[in-house]
Design a protein around this motif. Structure first.
Motif, PDB file in Angstrom:
ATOM      1  N   GLU A  94       3.640  -2.312  -0.805  1.00 25.30           N
ATOM      2  CA  GLU A  94       3.149  -1.991   0.527  1.00 25.30           C
ATOM      3  C   GLU A  94       3.653  -3.008   1.553  1.00 25.30           C
ATOM      4  OE1 GLU A  94      -1.059  -1.843   0.242  1.00 25.30           O
ATOM      5  OE2 GLU A  94      -1.098   0.024  -0.921  1.00 25.30           O
ATOM      6  N   VAL A  95       3.608  -4.279   1.188  1.00 25.88           N
ATOM      7  CA  VAL A  95       4.114  -5.318   2.086  1.00 25.88           C
ATOM      8  C   VAL A  95       5.604  -5.096   2.345  1.00 25.88           C
ATOM      9  CG1 VAL A  95       4.518  -7.784   2.393  1.00 25.88           C
ATOM     10  CG2 VAL A  95       2.388  -7.004   1.315  1.00 25.88           C
ATOM     11  N   PHE A  96       6.346  -4.871   1.291  1.00 28.27           N
ATOM     12  CA  PHE A  96       7.790  -4.679   1.434  1.00 28.27           C
ATOM     13  C   PHE A  96       8.100  -3.444   2.271  1.00 28.27           C
ATOM     14  CE2 PHE A  96      11.890  -2.996  -0.128  1.00 28.27           C
ATOM     15  CZ  PHE A  96      12.705  -4.051   0.262  1.00 28.27           C
ATOM     16  N   ASP A  97       7.363  -2.356   2.043  1.00 27.53           N
ATOM     17  CA  ASP A  97       7.585  -1.132   2.822  1.00 27.53           C
ATOM     18  C   ASP A  97       7.315  -1.386   4.303  1.00 27.53           C
ATOM     19  OD1 ASP A  97       8.298   0.262   0.574  1.00 27.53           O
ATOM     20  OD2 ASP A  97       6.363   1.266   0.316  1.00 27.53           O
ATOM     21  N   ASP A  98       6.275  -2.164   4.602  1.00 26.55           N
ATOM     22  CA  ASP A  98       5.975  -2.487   5.999  1.00 26.55           C
ATOM     23  C   ASP A  98       7.095  -3.338   6.610  1.00 26.55           C
ATOM     24  OD1 ASP A  98       3.648  -1.064   5.963  1.00 26.55           O
ATOM     25  OD2 ASP A  98       2.327  -2.786   5.745  1.00 26.55           O
TER      26      ASP A  98
END
Length: 226
Positions: free
Chosen positions: A13-17
């Motif tokens: 999720e962090v990486f996608d953001d």
């Protein structure tokens, strides 16, 4: 502790953001980090550390993971010798060193979680990046905006070990370390410069003297980059 904590899912999720962010500069990525610091504030230290291990190995945004630890009250207190040795592996760039020292090693040392001997061993290392790490860690002892209260003895001990180092990355860090000590004890910095005039790199002498006399590292450029 967060129940059913899925650090792999959160890491994605962090990486996608991050990937969705059009301009991937430090302020924009830091805003993402702050969002997840809030979401993970109730996580246990080991949960944060597991996230960090996975996130670095999978996505390589090392400084964001280190910041998550730094701004998690319980996780930063869990950093000791073993954690620093683990997260300090493959530190091989200017930015990686400064994130590691600034967010993990420096705060842990300042707060008494690791012994002086660890930082001294880095100062004596053949690895240029570990030597830089030792010096940048002293910045956290002294930089007021980062919680430093001033530590003349430990700062100058590291500076003395590396006073004649010829590596450019170490020279720049030595200048930074001495400049951060000035607000706490100008005379000790004056004395250090005077006693080591013959071996100090010209950059160190120039930048530290500028800071002492003008308050700026490079007064003509008005530039405080390190």
């Amino acid at each position: 502790m967060i129940e059913n904590f899925d650090y792999k899912k959160i890491a994605k999720e962090v990486f996608d953001d991050i990937q969705k962010t059009q301009v991937k500069n430090t302020p924009n990525l830091r805003r993402i980090r702050k969002i997840y610091s809030k979401k993970l504030e109730n996580a246990a230290p080991e949960q944060i550390l597991n996230f960090t291990r996975y996130f670095i190995n999978k996505y390589n945004y090392r400084w964001i993971a280190f910041e998550l630890i730094r701004y998690h009250n319980a996780a930063i207190k869990a950093i000791g010798i073993n954690e620093l040795k683990e997260f300090g592996k493959e530190i091989n760039s200017w930015g990686a060193v400064d994130a590691f020292a600034g967010f993990l090693a420096g705060p842990a040392w300042r707060n008494g979680q690791v012994p002086d001997e660890l930082i001294l061993s880095w100062a004596h290392s053949k690895d240029r990046w570990l030597r830089r790490t030792a010096l940048v860690s002293t910045v956290l002892l002294n930089k007021r905006s980062m919680g430093g209260q001033g530590d003349i003895r430990r700062t100058l001990k590291i500076c003395h070990i590396l006073v004649a180092d010829k590596d450019d990355m170490v020279i720049k860090a030595l200048s930074w370390a001495l400049r951060e000590l000035i607000p706490h004890n100008r005379e000790s910095v004056h004395t250090f410069l005077r006693k080591n005039e013959q071996v100090l790199a010209s950059r160190v002498k120039r930048e530290v003297k500028n800071k002492l006399t003008t308050g700026l590292k490079n007064p003509k450029k008005n530039n405080e980059q390190v």
